[in-house]
Design a protein around this motif. Structure first.
Motif, mmCIF file in Angstrom:
data_model
loop_
_atom_site.group_PDB
_atom_site.id
_atom_site.type_symbol
_atom_site.label_atom_id
_atom_site.label_comp_id
_atom_site.label_asym_id
_atom_site.label_seq_id
_atom_site.Cartn_x
_atom_site.Cartn_y
_atom_site.Cartn_z
ATOM 1 N N ALA A 55 0.764 -1.032 0.073
ATOM 2 C CA ALA A 55 0.088 0.161 0.069
ATOM 3 C C ALA A 55 1.060 1.236 0.081
ATOM 4 C CB ALA A 55 -0.737 0.097 1.384
ATOM 5 N N SER A 56 2.138 1.107 -0.195
ATOM 6 C CA SER A 56 3.043 2.475 0.273
ATOM 7 C C SER A 56 4.144 2.431 -0.841
ATOM 8 C CB SER A 56 3.702 2.089 1.616
ATOM 9 O OG SER A 56 2.871 2.077 2.488
ATOM 10 N N PRO A 175 -1.295 -4.636 4.348
ATOM 11 C CA PRO A 175 -1.431 -3.330 3.760
ATOM 12 C C PRO A 175 -2.055 -2.567 4.730
ATOM 13 C CG PRO A 175 -2.119 -4.903 2.232
ATOM 14 C CD PRO A 175 -1.895 -5.394 3.535
ATOM 15 N N GLY A 179 0.182 1.029 5.573
ATOM 16 C CA GLY A 179 -0.564 2.137 5.616
ATOM 17 C C GLY A 179 -0.585 3.139 6.531
ATOM 18 N N GLY A 317 -8.080 1.505 -4.960
ATOM 19 C CA GLY A 317 -6.985 2.550 -5.469
ATOM 20 C C GLY A 317 -7.191 3.033 -6.812
ATOM 21 N N SER A 324 -3.151 4.983 0.784
ATOM 22 C CA SER A 324 -2.858 3.817 1.372
ATOM 23 C C SER A 324 -3.270 3.411 2.838
ATOM 24 C CB SER A 324 -1.237 4.045 1.365
ATOM 25 O OG SER A 324 -0.784 5.062 2.056
#
Length: 537
Positions: A55-56, A175, A179, A317, A324
């Motif tokens: 997520a990053s 995630p 995040g 997304g 995120s």
């Protein structure tokens, strides 16, 4: 519990494992249990790090000034290296002993986490991530093997849900944790967060683990050629599956070359596996029907576990435009319900046929994916809430009987190698699943775009009226109003095609889990196998 009535033999009392004295069983059990939970925490970190960066990636890309092609290697390098180590760890833990194997794996993983956090370029990051995945990957099968060798069968209803929870929860909450860390601190903390727990796991394992003794004589017949072939086979396979969907498969030179390397490596690996005096991986475990069935289901579980952990953030997304942190918060639902289901799954495993548990789990999975086939561009947290609950509950209820069927009936001297193979099937299932999902997603997107373009044309009064209304709303742009309206409509068409492609994938996953339900009657109810050799309960 039929599935976990495993290593039979002398259930009335514990046998010594390696150099362990038989005296004071109660204190030994407490010490072993604490040591085992320290190892489980190490495994959690190793599996978590597969997905903690997912997520990053945008923040890491900006921080390292990397291109969009390069940044995917932050995940790919870790996966390739880990998938090579997982089957190798069985041999290494017999050579070094469980204690030293785990100390090296957790210590190396901690050091490489620190190096990842201090990376100043994308090339450095890729090198440290590959080493982090390779060294840390040894923790995963070592924990599975230890669970089935140091605990007696009557403890399995407690232990199996724990390792099942960790193996499935870690990639699911990756995630979410990633995040939060990136939002609150910076992307460096994705790796720094491993340092203190990693030191604790390394020191506690060194002080407390003494399940078995090293056997350095195995190095004399170590199959170096087999190791090379295995690394080429699995490493190239992982690369082809990861990069193929995004690079038009064999139209890309690197993918085509590595597909050939994969084929040559596979031939060499299987030849050495069946002819070497001491093969790097003992494939004879697949002769056990329960192990073969459990590994097959584990492969498909890998598709469900990693595939859905990939699809949800991708939809949130690309379609919803979530950050995120928002993605992480939405994904937390599955992890929370896995955690709550773990004790229930343990209790169910005491009273239910494992095949019935698997039927319940796969039905929950199938229902969850079927509910998402009604996906629209407006779905967010609450629309995904029930499907995520069903996914979390289904994963947990499935994982316990699959673990027990695969590893619960093998004799102790086969557990270490078999554990590596079993964990490999889950990771390969994830890799194959992601490759298929990406390929189908791209193909269906092209198909739906073409169909929508055929529908949205000048002959359709609805399309013309919508375009006119949009043009009117952009009047403030003057002569550019028509172009802005056309661009907005094109974006709407593409978004709808993308949503339809996601729905198609969820339909396919539903059929996959229903097919597994149909296969369950052909699985034999597992029976305990006679123990061979020593070193376990």
């Amino acid at each position: 519990m039929a599935a976990s009535a495993a290593v039979a033999g002398k259930p009335s009392g514990p046998m010594p494992s390696g150099p362990m004295p038989a005296a004071k069983p109660a204190s030994l059990d407490r010490r072993r249990t604490f040591a085992f939970f320290c190892m489980v925490f190490g495994m959690f970190m190793a599996i978590l790090d597969i997905q903690i960066v997912s997520a990053s990636l945008a923040e890491i890309q900006a921080g390292l000034s990397a291109s969009s092609d390069e940044i995917s290697w932050v995940q790919t390098s870790y996966l390739i290296a880990e998938v090579i180590m997982i089957p190798l760890s069985g041999t290494l833990s017999r050579v070094l002993s469980t204690r030293w194997m785990f100390v090296i794996a957790s210590g190396g993983f901690t050091l490489m986490s620190f190096m990842c956090a201090t990376s100043s370029s994308i090339n450095e990051m890729i090198i440290w991530r590959a080493l982090q995945g390779f060294i840390g990957g040894g923790m995963i099968p070592t924990v599975f093997a230890s669970a089935f060798t140091i605990f007696p069968p009557e403890k399995r209803p407690v232990i199996s849900p724990i390792i099942g929870l960790v193996a499935t929860l870690a990639p699911t909450v990756g995630p979410t944790i990633g995040g939060y860390l990136t939002e609150l601190f910076s992307w460096h903390w994705l790796f720094l967060v491993n340092i203190i727990p990693g030191i604790f796991v390394t020191v506690s394992t060194y002080l407390l683990v003494d399940f078995d003794e090293p056997n350095f004589d195995l190095l004399k017949s170590f199959d170096w050629a087999g190791l090379g072939f295995m690394a080429a086979f699995l490493g190239a396979l992982e690369y082809v599956l990861e990069e193929g969907p995004n690079n038009d498969w064999f139209q890309d030179e690197a993918v085509a070359i590595l597909a050939v390397v994969c084929a040559v490596g596979a031939i060499g690996f299987f030849y050495r596996a069946f002819t070497a005096k001491q093969p790097i991986v003992d494939l004879r475990a697949f002769k056990d029907g329960n192990f073969l069935a459990g590994s097959s289901f584990s492969f498909v579980m890998g598709i469900g576990l990693y595939g859905l952990t990939y699809l949800y953030p991708l939809y949130l997304g690309r379609v919803r435009g979530y950050s995120s942190l928002q993605i992480g918060e939405t994904m937390f639902v599955s992890g929370a319900f896995m955690f709550m289901t773990a004790p229930i799954a343990g209790r169910m495993s005491r009273v239910l046929d494992p095949r019935i548990m698997m039927a319940i789990g796969f039905s929950s999975f199938a229902l969850g994916t079927w509910l998402i086939t009604g996906l629209t561009k407006d779905w967010d947290f609450w629309e995904l809430f029930v499907p995520q609950i069903l996914r979390g509950v289904g994963l947990m209820i499935c994982m316990v009987p699959i673990n027990n069927i695969a590893l619960g009936t093998l004799p102790p001297d086969r557990i270490k190698n078999a554990s590596g193979l079993y964990n490999l099937t889950r990771n390969l299932g994830g890799a194959v699943g992601l490759a298929l999902i990406n390929t189908i997603l791209n193909n269906r997107l092209d198909l739906h775009l073409q169909r929508l373009h055929d529908s949205v044309n000048w002959a359709r009064s609805t399309a013309v009226e919508t375009l006119d209304a949009m043009t009117h709303s952009y009047q403030s742009l003057g002569s550019d109003a028509g172009a802005a309206a056309m661009k907005t409509m094109s974006r709407m068409v593409r978004q709808q095609a993308m949503v339809m492609s996601f729905a198609d994938i969820f339909y396919l996953l539903t059929f996959l889990f229903l097919a597994l339900l149909l296969a369950l009657p052909f699985i034999k109810k597992p029976r305990a196998a006679p123990a061979s050799g020593g070193g376990g309960h």
